[in-house]
Write an enzyme that holds these catalytic residues in place. Structure first.
Site, PDB file in Angstrom:
ATOM      1  N   SER A 146      42.546  40.010  38.839  1.00  0.00           N
ATOM      2  CA  SER A 146      41.771  39.386  37.769  1.00  0.00           C
ATOM      3  C   SER A 146      42.553  38.274  37.092  1.00  0.00           C
ATOM      4  CB  SER A 146      41.366  40.441  36.732  1.00  0.00           C
ATOM      5  OG  SER A 146      40.519  41.420  37.301  1.00  0.00           O
ATOM      6  N   GLU A 206      38.386  34.714  34.187  1.00  0.00           N
ATOM      7  CA  GLU A 206      38.283  35.417  35.469  1.00  0.00           C
ATOM      8  C   GLU A 206      36.935  35.139  36.110  1.00  0.00           C
ATOM      9  OE1 GLU A 206      37.671  39.992  37.075  1.00  0.00           O
ATOM     10  OE2 GLU A 206      38.285  39.632  35.012  1.00  0.00           O
ATOM     11  N   ASP A 260      36.702  33.111  39.682  1.00  0.00           N
ATOM     12  CA  ASP A 260      36.086  33.705  40.866  1.00  0.00           C
ATOM     13  C   ASP A 260      35.158  32.700  41.547  1.00  0.00           C
ATOM     14  OD1 ASP A 260      35.261  35.975  42.597  1.00  0.00           O
ATOM     15  OD2 ASP A 260      33.376  35.808  41.527  1.00  0.00           O
ATOM     16  N   GLU A 304      42.574  35.161  39.314  1.00  0.00           N
ATOM     17  CA  GLU A 304      41.319  34.415  39.191  1.00  0.00           C
ATOM     18  C   GLU A 304      41.275  33.658  37.867  1.00  0.00           C
ATOM     19  OE1 GLU A 304      38.199  37.091  41.805  1.00  0.00           O
ATOM     20  OE2 GLU A 304      38.643  37.719  39.758  1.00  0.00           O
TER      21      GLU A 304
END
Length: 225
Positions: free
Chosen positions: A115, A42, A46, A118
């Site tokens: 989450s 995650e 991102d 990502e």
């Protein structure tokens, strides 16, 4: 149709996709059978989304200045949008969750879905590098960039709107802080405060720090606009 078919990407290392869809709660309860959980992926995803989308937005909107590009990217990369994308791929049926998260409806929580989304992007990056990850990000975000959708996203990004308003009126930037959090790990609630200088403008709550900050900014807009 499998998730890989929907993503239009075939993993060379299938364990990366499995890890991306594994929540920490499941990993903690099933360590002997778990490939790991998705928090590190995650974190990577991102950054990958921000980079891929930044390049794409610069190319798509050559007349936009840095501030406009930042605002547009922030409007796109938020919990609601990412959770919506994850929902479109039925991540709620694919996520591996611990018993507590299952009982609390974790598969439908926007924070967990965002989450996981990502993490999946991060897993593509680790599996094949930048360009396949970029192709995935561009393909998935393109439908969100028509004129009507962009206007909608701008209007829902309260933090961006508050910052613009305060900079215009006071030449100051708002600051956010989490002042309280409560509840078990699988069902946290956060309270965020937004200030400008020494003045507290508003507070807001949400099931993630980001959503609490957005809620605080939304309340603050009622005061400063």
């Amino acid at each position: 149709m499998t998730l890989e078919q929907q993503l239009q990407y075939q993993f060379a290392r299938s364990e990366l996709l499995e890890q991306a869809l594994t929540h920490k709660s499941y990993h903690n309860e099933n360590r002997e059978n778990s490939v790991g959980h998705n928090e590190r992926l995650e974190f990577l995803g991102d950054a990958v989304i921000d980079l891929c989308l930044s390049q794409y937005l610069m190319e798509k909107f050559p007349d936009f200045q840095e501030g406009e590009l930042s605002k547009l990217r922030a409007s796109l990369v938020n919990e609601n949008t990412l959770a919506e994308m994850a929902g479109g791929f039925q991540f709620d049926e694919l996520l591996k969750l611990g018993k507590g998260e299952i009982r609390s409806g974790g598969a439908k929580k926007p924070r967990l879905l965002a989450s996981a989304f990502e993490a999946v992007v991060g897993s593509v990056f680790l599996d094949a590098g930048y360009y396949p990850a970029q192709a995935l990000v561009v393909r998935l975000f393109t439908p969100y960039l028509d004129d009507d959708r962009v206007r909608t996203l701008y209007s829902s990004d309260y933090k961006t709107r508050l910052q613009e308003s305060l900079q215009q009126q006071l030449q100051m930037t708002p600051e956010y802080s989490v002042i309280d959090e409560s509840g078990p790990d699988h069902q946290k609630m956060f309270v965020a405060q937004v200030r400008v200088g020494d003045r507290v403008l508003a507070t807001g709550s949400g099931n993630s720090k980001k959503s609490a900050e957005q809620a605080a900014a939304c309340e603050a807009l009622k005061v400063v606009v």
